[in-house]
Design a protein around this motif. Structure first.
Motif, PDB file in Angstrom:
ATOM      1  N   GLU A 556       0.963  -0.988  -0.107  1.00  0.00           N
ATOM      2  CA  GLU A 556      -0.075  -0.110  -0.045  1.00  0.00           C
ATOM      3  C   GLU A 556       1.160   1.072   0.036  1.00  0.00           C
ATOM      4  O   GLU A 556       1.502   1.505   0.907  1.00  0.00           O
ATOM      5  CB  GLU A 556      -0.588   0.091   1.406  1.00  0.00           C
ATOM      6  CG  GLU A 556      -1.790   1.116   1.261  1.00  0.00           C
ATOM      7  CD  GLU A 556      -2.742   1.549  -0.026  1.00  0.00           C
ATOM      8  OE1 GLU A 556      -2.276   2.471  -0.641  1.00  0.00           O
ATOM      9  OE2 GLU A 556      -3.637   0.905   0.023  1.00  0.00           O
ATOM     10  N   GLU A 557       1.055   1.721  -1.010  1.00  0.00           N
ATOM     11  CA  GLU A 557       1.826   2.820  -1.366  1.00  0.00           C
ATOM     12  C   GLU A 557       1.368   4.367  -0.939  1.00  0.00           C
ATOM     13  O   GLU A 557       2.261   5.443  -1.084  1.00  0.00           O
ATOM     14  CB  GLU A 557       2.627   2.859  -2.836  1.00  0.00           C
ATOM     15  CG  GLU A 557       3.377   1.518  -2.938  1.00  0.00           C
ATOM     16  CD  GLU A 557       3.544   1.373  -4.508  1.00  0.00           C
ATOM     17  OE1 GLU A 557       3.212   2.279  -5.467  1.00  0.00           O
ATOM     18  OE2 GLU A 557       4.302   0.566  -4.943  1.00  0.00           O
ATOM     19  N   ASN A 558       0.318   4.443  -0.644  1.00  0.00           N
ATOM     20  CA  ASN A 558      -0.294   5.722  -0.430  1.00  0.00           C
ATOM     21  C   ASN A 558       0.405   6.323   0.829  1.00  0.00           C
ATOM     22  O   ASN A 558       0.662   5.760   1.802  1.00  0.00           O
ATOM     23  CB  ASN A 558      -1.942   5.689   0.060  1.00  0.00           C
ATOM     24  CG  ASN A 558      -2.566   6.937   0.294  1.00  0.00           C
ATOM     25  OD1 ASN A 558      -2.345   7.475   1.683  1.00  0.00           O
ATOM     26  ND2 ASN A 558      -3.205   7.660  -0.747  1.00  0.00           N
ATOM     27  N   LEU A 559       0.683   7.637   0.553  1.00  0.00           N
ATOM     28  CA  LEU A 559       1.893   8.270   1.704  1.00  0.00           C
ATOM     29  C   LEU A 559       1.074   8.186   3.062  1.00  0.00           C
ATOM     30  O   LEU A 559       1.819   8.060   4.067  1.00  0.00           O
ATOM     31  CB  LEU A 559       1.979   9.784   1.073  1.00  0.00           C
ATOM     32  CG  LEU A 559       2.981  10.536   2.120  1.00  0.00           C
ATOM     33  CD1 LEU A 559       3.808  11.586   1.161  1.00  0.00           C
ATOM     34  CD2 LEU A 559       2.230  11.266   3.103  1.00  0.00           C
ATOM     35  N   THR A 560      -0.098   8.661   3.425  1.00  0.00           N
ATOM     36  CA  THR A 560      -0.736   8.840   4.539  1.00  0.00           C
ATOM     37  C   THR A 560      -1.035   7.190   5.082  1.00  0.00           C
ATOM     38  O   THR A 560      -0.925   7.332   6.444  1.00  0.00           O
ATOM     39  CB  THR A 560      -2.206   9.661   4.607  1.00  0.00           C
ATOM     40  OG1 THR A 560      -2.892   8.905   3.567  1.00  0.00           O
ATOM     41  CG2 THR A 560      -1.962  11.035   3.821  1.00  0.00           C
ATOM     42  N   ARG A 561      -1.052   6.583   4.344  1.00  0.00           N
ATOM     43  CA  ARG A 561      -1.129   5.069   5.118  1.00  0.00           C
ATOM     44  C   ARG A 561       0.224   4.431   5.093  1.00  0.00           C
ATOM     45  O   ARG A 561       0.209   3.736   6.409  1.00  0.00           O
ATOM     46  CB  ARG A 561      -1.962   4.167   4.159  1.00  0.00           C
ATOM     47  CG  ARG A 561      -3.382   4.547   3.710  1.00  0.00           C
ATOM     48  CD  ARG A 561      -4.159   3.321   3.156  1.00  0.00           C
ATOM     49  NE  ARG A 561      -5.228   4.030   2.753  1.00  0.00           N
ATOM     50  CZ  ARG A 561      -6.596   3.114   2.267  1.00  0.00           C
ATOM     51  NH1 ARG A 561      -6.205   2.136   1.674  1.00  0.00           N
ATOM     52  NH2 ARG A 561      -7.534   3.675   2.192  1.00  0.00           N
ATOM     53  N   VAL A 562       1.078   4.599   4.352  1.00  0.00           N
ATOM     54  CA  VAL A 562       2.501   4.355   4.773  1.00  0.00           C
ATOM     55  C   VAL A 562       2.888   4.928   6.102  1.00  0.00           C
ATOM     56  O   VAL A 562       3.582   4.393   6.756  1.00  0.00           O
ATOM     57  CB  VAL A 562       3.353   4.605   3.733  1.00  0.00           C
ATOM     58  CG1 VAL A 562       5.048   4.342   4.119  1.00  0.00           C
ATOM     59  CG2 VAL A 562       3.282   4.012   2.634  1.00  0.00           C
ATOM     60  N   LEU A 563       2.615   6.370   6.243  1.00  0.00           N
ATOM     61  CA  LEU A 563       3.001   6.842   7.313  1.00  0.00           C
ATOM     62  C   LEU A 563       1.953   6.799   8.598  1.00  0.00           C
ATOM     63  O   LEU A 563       2.210   7.765   9.574  1.00  0.00           O
ATOM     64  CB  LEU A 563       3.257   8.395   7.314  1.00  0.00           C
ATOM     65  CG  LEU A 563       4.575   8.682   6.306  1.00  0.00           C
ATOM     66  CD1 LEU A 563       4.581  10.154   5.761  1.00  0.00           C
ATOM     67  CD2 LEU A 563       5.818   7.878   6.417  1.00  0.00           C
ATOM     68  N   GLY A 564       1.136   6.030   8.510  1.00  0.00           N
ATOM     69  CA  GLY A 564      -0.044   5.810   9.561  1.00  0.00           C
ATOM     70  C   GLY A 564       0.354   5.804  10.874  1.00  0.00           C
ATOM     71  O   GLY A 564      -0.487   6.043  11.856  1.00  0.00           O
ATOM     72  N   ALA A 565       1.433   5.270  11.229  1.00  0.00           N
ATOM     73  CA  ALA A 565       1.795   4.922  12.652  1.00  0.00           C
ATOM     74  C   ALA A 565       2.097   6.278  13.325  1.00  0.00           C
ATOM     75  O   ALA A 565       2.353   6.080  14.685  1.00  0.00           O
ATOM     76  CB  ALA A 565       2.961   3.849  12.662  1.00  0.00           C
ATOM     77  N   ILE A 566       2.694   7.039  12.590  1.00  0.00           N
ATOM     78  CA  ILE A 566       2.944   8.446  13.079  1.00  0.00           C
ATOM     79  C   ILE A 566       1.999   9.760  12.654  1.00  0.00           C
ATOM     80  O   ILE A 566       2.463  10.722  12.742  1.00  0.00           O
ATOM     81  CB  ILE A 566       4.472   9.050  12.664  1.00  0.00           C
ATOM     82  CG1 ILE A 566       4.872   8.747  11.162  1.00  0.00           C
ATOM     83  CG2 ILE A 566       5.460   7.752  13.301  1.00  0.00           C
ATOM     84  CD1 ILE A 566       6.007   9.366  10.852  1.00  0.00           C
ATOM     85  N   ASP A 567       0.697   9.433  12.171  1.00  0.00           N
ATOM     86  CA  ASP A 567      -0.063  10.515  12.175  1.00  0.00           C
ATOM     87  C   ASP A 567      -0.190  11.100  13.113  1.00  0.00           C
ATOM     88  O   ASP A 567      -0.423  10.715  14.270  1.00  0.00           O
ATOM     89  CB  ASP A 567      -1.470   9.561  11.798  1.00  0.00           C
ATOM     90  CG  ASP A 567      -2.546  10.554  11.207  1.00  0.00           C
ATOM     91  OD1 ASP A 567      -2.103  11.646  10.497  1.00  0.00           O
ATOM     92  OD2 ASP A 567      -3.734  10.366  11.240  1.00  0.00           O
TER      93      ASP A 567
END
Length: 706
Positions: A556-567
């Motif tokens: 899943e390459e969507n930026l916000t999902r890739v960085l979801g752990a530090i949202d």
């Protein structure tokens, strides 16, 4: 009883034995090189002792000595003599046969006590009552230039003890089953030569002694081989020191000693132990299945020694580096010791059957990476060392600690394996360390944090240890909160029926509903139900700009999902696209309704991320571990790329199919912790989770190794 001078009435058989014994004794000084003055005692009369009084001989050794004059010889025939002997005259005291001429301790006292100078004694067995009575087989008390040879001492507290004695020669003795085989107190300039010392608590013991020479001794099967405490300037050379239960050579608070040309083999704990000691010279020692251990609370107890590579451990050189900045320790090491070193790399070592595989003392910002250490006392030991990275090492079957920190603060200890050790991982009197993602398995004690505070301990896998964890202070952190969690404990018996920060919302989240209790005041608030799936899928980010990458393949390459752990903890991301020469910079800003042109992140990209959260932010990234080399197209000029591998390699190995200077001429990264740019040198390593600027001389394809 009358005084008896018996030189003219010696029976022929006995005279032959006497002549042979005296010939052996005095011929010994022709064979060895010992520079001492020996009084010509043989010019005096000979006084005989036997158990029956035959031929008018004395039946008591002490009575014969009382009758003797300086220069006489007291010759003792085979037999057992129950008495305590005091030699207060300059005489020769000679036994017919060492194994059959026995002085048996009659009272709680020394077997033989010598209080006169220039006494020569040989050919006896000295048999004590018990090895714990505090007395000696032979005690030399405030004397000089005595010679003790061909003597066996057993069941004594001290086999041979020197007290305030000077210039004595102890040669060709055997001490067995004594508490202390050969002991010197306040003694100087003695030669302890040609002895066999075994089955003692202490083989040879020097206390407040200096200038002594210990050479050609065989010191084996004792609790401790050779122990030297206080004073110094002694020479230990050409000895065989083997199979002692604890240490081979133990130097304690004793300076300026020379330890050279010894064979030190299979001592159970430490081969050469330097405790609170300075200026030790180690040269040409051959060690097998044990090595060197330095211990001390000040820097000069570490970096004043001279330990050269002619010291061999399991046929490989010992590397003792002191006061050095930078460099990589050669990989043919038998043991590595860093004393007051900075920015040194220790990597890819295979260290077996040594006392301490890798030891750091008063050393800072070094990297200990991807080494295997097994069959040791301590695997990796750090004393009073700060800011080091100890990562991806394996330590197995240590009799003490797998990884041991003493007085060492602010270190990163991550992704190591400690298994089948006595103490898997121990953090003692050490604060503010990161203990992350390690596997601690099948040890007697798993992960211990003692007399320490503010250590972060999480995402470790702690399995099947007799005692899983210890923490004697309520100031360490065994988790990093929800939802990142704590550690996996194989004996955790809780359930996962709820989720949320207080675990009160129905549903599962991979975190136990109740804390894991370590002791009465320490606990893991968010124990993991399953082991952390990847020991490498996190990066520690700092407030401000960080240059990072994601080494796992992103489904899943969507930026916000890739960085979801530090949202919620970042507000901007940007990447340099080398293909777009007109507008290479791509941006994403949180809550910006227009103008964003960066929406995807993949494993080959290096990117900048701006963290708003104060302190450390743990970025957990998901994905699939690569099973083959990943390729990155490098365009001519600067490229901002990731490092899609879970293994750190140095620049040459990491570039793999490319050659520095031919294809690539510059590589840079950014250290957000130190807030500085760093140019990658030949000995530097690509680090998992970092991003890199690579300058290509022409378009090429980089095959990043797994």
């Amino acid at each position: 009883m009358l005084k008896k001078k018996m030189a003219s009435v010696t029976p022929p058989r006995k005279f032959s034995a006497l002549f042979s014994s005296l010939l052996f004794f005095f011929s010994f000084f022709v064979v060895i090189d010992v520079s001492v003055d020996i009084v010509g005692n043989v010019s005096g009369d000979i006084i005989y002792v036997n158990t029956t009084g035959d031929g008018g001989a004395f039946t008591s050794i002490q009575e014969a000595i009382n009758t003797a004059n300086d220069g006489d010889t007291v010759f003792v025939f085979n037999g057992t003599y129950f008495e305590n002997v005091v030699v207060n005259k300059t005489i020769n005291l000679t036994g017919e046969d060492r194994d059959s001429t026995i002085i048996y301790e009659d009272l709680n006292d020394n077997n033989v006590r010598i209080v006169a100078d220039f006494v020569n004694m040989s050919g006896f067995t000295l048999n004590g009552v018990t090895p714990n009575n505090g007395y000696a087989g032979i005690e030399l008390d405030n004397v000089k230039n005595c010679t003790i040879s061909n003597t066996l001492a057993k069941y004594n507290y001290y086999g041979i003890s020197l007290v305030s004695s000077l210039g004595n020669v102890i040669i060709d003795n055997t001490a067995q089953m004594s508490n202390i085989g050969v002991s010197l107190y306040f003694s100087r300039d003695n030669n302890i030569t040609g002895n066999i010392v075994s089955n003692s608590s202490f083989g040879i013991f020097l206390h407040f002694c200096s200038g002594n020479i210990l050479t050609h001794n065989n010191v084996s099967n004792n609790s401790y081989g050779i122990l030297i405490k206080y004073d110094g300037g002694n020479n230990i050379t050409k000895n065989i020191i083997s199979n002692n239960i604890a240490d081979g050579i133990d130097i304690d608070n004793s300076n300026w000693n020379n330890i050279t040309h010894n064979t030190i083999d299979s001592n159970s704990r430490v081969g050469i132990y330097l405790v609170s000691t300075r200026y030790t010279n180690l040269k040409n020692n051959t060690m097998m299945d044990n090595g060197i251990f330095i211990l001390g609370g000040t820097k000069d107890l570490w970096n004043t020694h001279k330990i050269v590579t002619s010291n061999k451990l399991n046929n490989k050189p010992v590397y003792y580096w002191k006061d050095q900045t930078g460099g990589s320790v050669p990989q043919d090491a038998g043991q590595v010791i860093l004393a007051n070193c900075t920015d040194v790399l220790v990597t890819c070592m295979e260290l077996d059957n040594c006392t301490v595989g890798i030891e750091l003392g008063f050393s800072f910002n070094n990297t200990v990476h991807q080494n295997n250490v097994s069959g040791v006392f301590d695997g990796i030991y750090m004393g009073y060392s700060t800011g080091n990275n100890v990562t991806n090492n394996g330590v197995y079957q240590s009799t003490a600690g797998g990884i041991y920190l003493w007085g060492s603060d602010g270190n990163n200890v991550s992704r190591n394996i400690c298994s089948f050790d006595k103490y898997g991982m121990s953090i003692v009197e050490s604060d503010c360390n990161n203990i992350i993602g390690n596997s601690v398995m099948n040890n007697e004690y798993g992960l211990s944090v003692l007399r320490s505070s503010k250590n972060l301990v999480y995402h470790n896998i702690i399995i099947n240890n007799t005692i899983q964890g210890r923490d004697d202070r309520n100031g360490n952190f065994w988790d990093i909160g929800y939802p990142l969690g704590g550690n996996f404990w194989s004996d955790y018996d809780g359930n996962d029926c709820f989720k949320g920060p207080t675990q009160n919302i129905p549903g599962t989240d991979g975190i136990g509903d109740t804390p894991y209790l370590i002791d009465s005041d320490s606990q893991d608030n968010y124990p993991l139900i399953e082991p952390y799936k990847s020991l490498g899928n996190f990066t520690i980010l700092k407030q401000g700009w960080n240059l990072i990458s994601i080494p796992l393949i992103q489904e899943e390459e969507n930026l916000t999902r890739v960085l979801g752990a530090i949202d919620g903890w970042y507000d901007a991301v940007q990447w340099y696209d080398a293909m777009n020469t007109n507008a290479p910079w791509k941006h994403f800003k949180v809550n910006k309704p227009y103008g964003n042109d960066l929406f995807e992140l993949i494993e080959t990209m290096g990117f900048w991320i701006h963290i708003t959260n104060p302190g450390d932010t743990i970025f957990l990234y998901n994905g699939t571990q690569p099973i083959e080399n990943q390729t990155i197209i490098l365009h001519e000029g600067w490229n901002l790329v990731g490092y899609p591998s879970l293994t750190s390699y140095n620049r040459t190995v990491g570039l793999n199919n490319l050659t520095y200077e031919t294809h690539i001429d510059s590589i840079w990264t950014y250290d957000s912790n130190l807030q500085r740019w760093e140019k990658m040198g030949e000995l530097d390593y690509f680090e998992v989770g970092k991003g890199y600027y690579i300058h290509a001389k022409s378009k090429c394809v980089w095959e990043v190794p797994l």
